[in-house]
Motif scaffolding. Structure first.
Motif, PDB file in Angstrom:
ATOM      1  N   ASN A  65       0.818  -1.203   0.000  1.00 32.62           N
ATOM      2  CA  ASN A  65       0.000   0.000   0.000  1.00 32.62           C
ATOM      3  C   ASN A  65       0.857   1.260   0.000  1.00 32.62           C
ATOM      4  O   ASN A  65       0.635   2.185  -0.768  1.00 32.62           O
ATOM      5  N   LYS A  66       1.861   1.274   0.886  1.00 31.62           N
ATOM      6  CA  LYS A  66       2.666   2.480   1.086  1.00 31.62           C
ATOM      7  C   LYS A  66       4.066   2.072   1.519  1.00 31.62           C
ATOM      8  O   LYS A  66       4.229   1.096   2.260  1.00 31.62           O
ATOM      9  N   VAL A  67       5.065   2.831   1.069  1.00 30.65           N
ATOM     10  CA  VAL A  67       6.446   2.587   1.473  1.00 30.65           C
ATOM     11  C   VAL A  67       7.017   3.880   2.038  1.00 30.65           C
ATOM     12  O   VAL A  67       6.885   4.948   1.433  1.00 30.65           O
ATOM     13  N   THR A  68       7.637   3.754   3.194  1.00 30.04           N
ATOM     14  CA  THR A  68       8.456   4.838   3.735  1.00 30.04           C
ATOM     15  C   THR A  68       9.892   4.410   3.489  1.00 30.04           C
ATOM     16  O   THR A  68      10.313   3.338   3.937  1.00 30.04           O
ATOM     17  N   ALA A  69      10.627   5.232   2.736  1.00 33.52           N
ATOM     18  CA  ALA A  69      12.003   4.905   2.362  1.00 33.52           C
ATOM     19  C   ALA A  69      12.937   5.881   3.070  1.00 33.52           C
ATOM     20  O   ALA A  69      12.754   7.094   2.992  1.00 33.52           O
ATOM     21  N   ILE A  70      13.925   5.331   3.773  1.00 34.72           N
ATOM     22  CA  ILE A  70      14.857   6.139   4.558  1.00 34.72           C
ATOM     23  C   ILE A  70      16.272   5.856   4.065  1.00 34.72           C
ATOM     24  O   ILE A  70      16.644   4.696   3.866  1.00 34.72           O
ATOM     25  N   ASP A  71      17.058   6.917   3.908  1.00 34.94           N
ATOM     26  CA  ASP A  71      18.488   6.744   3.633  1.00 34.94           C
ATOM     27  C   ASP A  71      19.224   8.009   4.045  1.00 34.94           C
ATOM     28  O   ASP A  71      18.743   9.113   3.799  1.00 34.94           O
TER      29      ASP A  71
END
Length: 175
Positions: A65-71
């Motif tokens: 449904n949804k992705v939170t992408a962290i870098d």
């Protein structure tokens, strides 16, 4: 002629730019195989250490449904944002240099970084995983598996450990 044994192929358009993650590294392959093996329909995903965005974008194409992408790498943020646009998924992927909402809990977490940061991040990642949620951590050399597993074991049911060349993937679920 249609052959039912043929799996439908999912195409991810990707330009890693200067970020990590083209899909050819053993750890990326392990993570992609894991994502493909679980039910992502309607799930909220945290892709910690997103690199080019390949794992998050693939998760969306597999039904998330949804992705939170962290870098922490600004080039990874740029590459993930551009690749989300390229795959017409920019409305479903949220890209940040650090976690902004510590109260949010995720159904699935994938973190393909390295053993040392995975050990340091263990309390945060476990806190952000929903009860019965699934996590896959990779970027772990086979010689480091025991150390990383022992860090997560008090908080997770370790479901499997997979290997590819000298790299490993640890999968678990929150108790």
């Amino acid at each position: 002629e249609y052959d039912e044994t043929d799996r439908q192929k999912i195409i991810v358009r990707l330009d890693p730019g200067l970020a990590f993650g083209t899909g050819t590294h053993p750890t990326t392959k392990l993570c992609l195989e894991w994502l493909d093996s679980i039910d992502l329909k309607g799930k909220n995903i945290l892709d910690y250490g997103c690199g080019s965005g390949i794992l998050g974008i693939s998760a969306l194409k597999l039904g998330a449904n949804k992705v939170t992408a962290i870098d922490i790498d600004p080039q990874a943020i740029e590459a993930t944002s551009k690749n989300a646009l390229k795959n017409k998924l920019e409305k479903n992927i949220f890209v940040y240099e650090k976690i902004t909402d510590f109260s949010e809990k995720y159904d699935i977490i994938v973190a393909n970084i390295l053993a040392e940061p995975l050990i340091m991040l263990a309390p945060l990642l476990i806190k952000m995983l929903k009860i019965n949620g699934s996590i896959a951590i990779s970027g772990i050399l086979s010689s480091q598996v025991k150390l990383v597993r022992n860090t997560y074991k008090p908080f997770l049911k370790i479901d499997s450990i997979k290997h590819h060349d000298e790299w490993s993937l640890i999968c678990g679920s929150k108790k």
